[in-house]
Design a protein around this motif. Structure first.
Motif, short mmCIF file in Angstrom:
data_model
loop_
_atom_site.label_atom_id
_atom_site.label_comp_id
_atom_site.label_asym_id
_atom_site.label_seq_id
_atom_site.Cartn_x
_atom_site.Cartn_y
_atom_site.Cartn_z
N MET A 134 4.51 -0.34 -2.62
CA MET A 134 3.51 0.09 -3.61
C MET A 134 2.15 -0.54 -3.32
SD MET A 134 5.60 0.19 -7.14
CE MET A 134 6.71 1.54 -7.45
N GLY A 173 -0.94 1.56 -2.08
CA GLY A 173 -2.12 1.42 -2.95
C GLY A 173 -3.38 1.27 -2.12
N GLY A 194 -7.11 -0.75 -4.53
CA GLY A 194 -5.79 -0.32 -4.09
C GLY A 194 -4.75 -1.41 -4.26
N SER A 218 -4.20 -2.01 -8.04
CA SER A 218 -3.48 -0.89 -8.68
C SER A 218 -2.01 -0.91 -8.27
CB SER A 218 -4.08 0.46 -8.27
OG SER A 218 -5.45 0.43 -8.42
N GLY A 219 -1.79 -1.10 -6.96
CA GLY A 219 -0.40 -1.15 -6.47
C GLY A 219 0.37 -2.28 -7.12
#
Lengths: 359, 241
Positions: free
Chosen positions: A76, A80, A98, A101-102
């Motif tokens: 993830m 991201g 990224g 968020s991941g």
């Protein structure tokens, strides 16, 4: 100062301290000590896997929670960074968005899985994580429009982290370029995350986790909400695993199901934790260094050994470079046999045994 | 007479298909030591575990200082001020003695005065303060287990067979510690098979048989009546003491 930095959790074994120091020095100066693309790539992988394995140890070794979804969380973070960099364009802002968020998505999914399955027996949590991780891996392969499917995604990292970026000529024969910066970004973030995890396990929160791992009813009976602590450590572990994935994506400039979501990575993580020593944090350092080095150099080492014994019967066949996986397996079996508590556990036991004899 | 610290009214507890507690009723008066007695397997430990919320009561009321705690989760019951010492000690072997004590003091940092008192009662805890609890002897582990419950002032102490399997010298240390706790006015529910300890500490006694309370009264009355002991528990606890 050093003891404070290590949150009071010193190696407690001179041999272990020397090994850890050697790994730290080797990683800190890897581009200068071992110049070459392959060796620096190995060093970067070791840094990233130290973080990934330590984050798994946080959950397994300290929380007593078995999960098979750690690669999913790792993926993830990696996806991201890849998706943000693809859609926002290259830049540190895309990397930060990224990665964050991941990591937040990983923590949110860990929260949901934990909330629904950590109330029941640990085996259910393990099974649910396995199911969710498999589903996500299939989903990533199927959503080719978004994730690139089986082919994965190649993307551009910030210019300052690419080989084309130069900030000087040479230092000790090493080119001062963005690749060097990328390595030190990975090394620095990995070091900070590792020290942060060391702080967590040596905090009152970490002590409660250890108490829960040992006797969850007793921990409840003195007032600790076991489910709450288990869910929290699962989320924290997932968050950090995703950050490790983000670092991996930055280093590779590519993500794909086989590279960041494969079940083989999950097996590697388990082996690294067990070989290094569960519930020790330093076990992650030893386990990751040993396994990544073996994966990268055992084959070449065996090729050399086969050449050296070329004239002898049987041995060249046994040492054939193609049989490196067989020998890797033998090494695992031997290490589990001789170090059932992991290398760190064994070294600390030896120290304790000597101290007891001297009493 | 004031309300009791703990009251069990018609408590039924099932474990799988077994009906272990079948309508248990008894009180633990404030500032007194109540002995919970009976043969093995009559439901004494289950009663303590039900009070702590580990086994959920199928029916009945468990009132702690007037508040029904029968439906509360275990951590909430502990945080209401119930200190529990289980039969198997339940110490955290991987942690140090100090860490075990810090964890038990869930309402805040360790109180130095109370700690000094505990060190005077259980000197080995001070000696091995920084050592791993797993390296302690059986008696020392039991000391740690009880000290953990005593590290803070609790409204109620539930203590399950604290002298079981211990050497006589350690039994006497345990009894001394519990005596000091009693003298501080603590409310204690104590399961104890060692009759000399039970007689020395107990104010009142609750005798159980087959998941029910079969007798309640003053400990002195039970201690002085060998025939009653024989009838209630199948043996005279005076024997050998």
């Amino acid at each position: 100062m050093i003891v404070k930095l290590l949150s009071g959790d010193t190696p407690r074994s001179p041999v272990l301290a020397v090994i850890l120091l050697a790994i730290l020095v080797a990683l800190a100066f890897a581009p200068f000590l071992f110049p070459g693309v392959r060796s620096v790539d190995t060093a970067a992988r070791i840094c990233i896997f130290i973080v990934l394995v330590a984050s798994y140890d946080l959950m397994l070794g300290y929380g007593g929670i078995v999960s098979f979804a750690h690669t999913m969380f790792f993926g993830m973070g990696a996806y991201g960074v890849a998706l943000a960099s693809t859609h926002m364009g290259r830049g540190f802002d895309a990397v930060a968005v990224g990665a964050l968020s991941g990591a937040l998505l990983a923590a949110a999914i860990a929260f949901l899985i934990g909330l629904f399955s950590l109330r029941v027996r640990a085996i259910f949590f393990a099974m649910i994580t396995l199911a969710v991780a498999s589903a996500v891996a299939v989903l990533v392969s199927q959503l080719s429009g978004l994730t690139g499917g089986e082919d994965g995604l190649s993307f551009q990292t910030p210019r300052a982290l690419t080989p084309a970026f130069r900030f000087g000529d040479e230092l000790f024969g090493v080119r001062l370029n963005g690749r060097l910066l990328a390595y030190y970004l990975i090394f620095g973030v990995s070091l900070i995350l590792f020290l942060l995890m060391l702080r967590v396990v040596n905090s009152p929160f970490g002590r409660v986790l250890q108490a829960i791992r040992e006797n969850d009813f007793r921990a409840e009976a003195i007032g600790y909400r076991v489910v709450g602590y288990r869910v929290t450590v699962t989320c924290l572990s997932a968050f950090i695993a995703a950050l490790a994935g983000a670092l991996y994506a930055i280093w590779l400039r590519y993500v794909g199901p086989d590279t960041v979501l494969s079940f083989d990575i999950m097996v590697d993580i388990l082996l690294m934790v067990v070989i290094g020593g569960m519930g020790t944090m330093y076990g992650a350092v030893i386990g990751a260094a040993l396994l990544v080095l073996a994966q990268n150099y055992l084959q070449a080492l065996m090729g050399m050994a086969a050449g050296a014994v070329a004239g002898l019967p049987v041995l060249p066949e046994l040492m054939n470079a193609d049989r490196w996986l067989l020998w890797l397996g033998v090494l695992f079996v031997l290490s589990i046999y001789f170090f059932p508590t992991g290398i760190v556990g064994r070294l600390r036991q030896r120290r304790q045994g000597r101290a007891a004899q001297g009493r | 007479m004031s309300d009791p610290m703990l009251r069990l009214s018609g408590v039924y507890t099932d474990i799988a298909q077994y009906h272990i507690l079948q309508g248990v009723n008894f009180d633990v008066p404030r500032g007194q030591v109540t002995m919970l007695l009976g043969r093995n397997g009559v439901g004494k430990t289950t009663s303590l575990r039900t009070i702590m919320g580990h086994w959920r009561a199928r029916a009945g009321q468990i009132l702690l200082d007037g508040q029904d705690i029968a439906a509360l989760p275990t951590p909430a019951i502990a945080r209401l001020g119930v200190g529990y010492v289980p039969e198997n000690m339940g110490i955290f072997s991987d942690l140090t003695v100090e860490e075990n004590m810090i964890l038990a003091a869930s309402s805040g940092p360790l109180d130095r005065t109370r700690l000094d008192w505990l060190f005077s009662v259980f000197p080995p805890l001070q000696t091995f303060w920084k050592g791993h609890a797993g390296n302690l002897s059986g008696g020392q582990k039991q000391m740690l287990s009880i000290a953990r419950a005593m590290v803070e002032e609790r409204r109620l102490y539930l203590i399950d067979e604290p002298t079981k399997g211990l050497a006589p010298a350690i039994v006497s240390t345990m009894a001394g510690a519990l005596r000091q706790l009693k003298d501080q006015g603590a409310s204690i529910l104590l399961v104890e098979q060692n009759f000399s300890v039970a007689r020395a500490l107990g104010d009142s006694a609750v005798v159980m048989d087959d998941g029910r309370v079969v007798w309640t009264g003053a400990m002195a009355e039970l201690a002085g009546d060998a025939a009653l002991q024989e009838r209630l528990m199948g043996l005279s606890m005076e024997a050998g003491h």
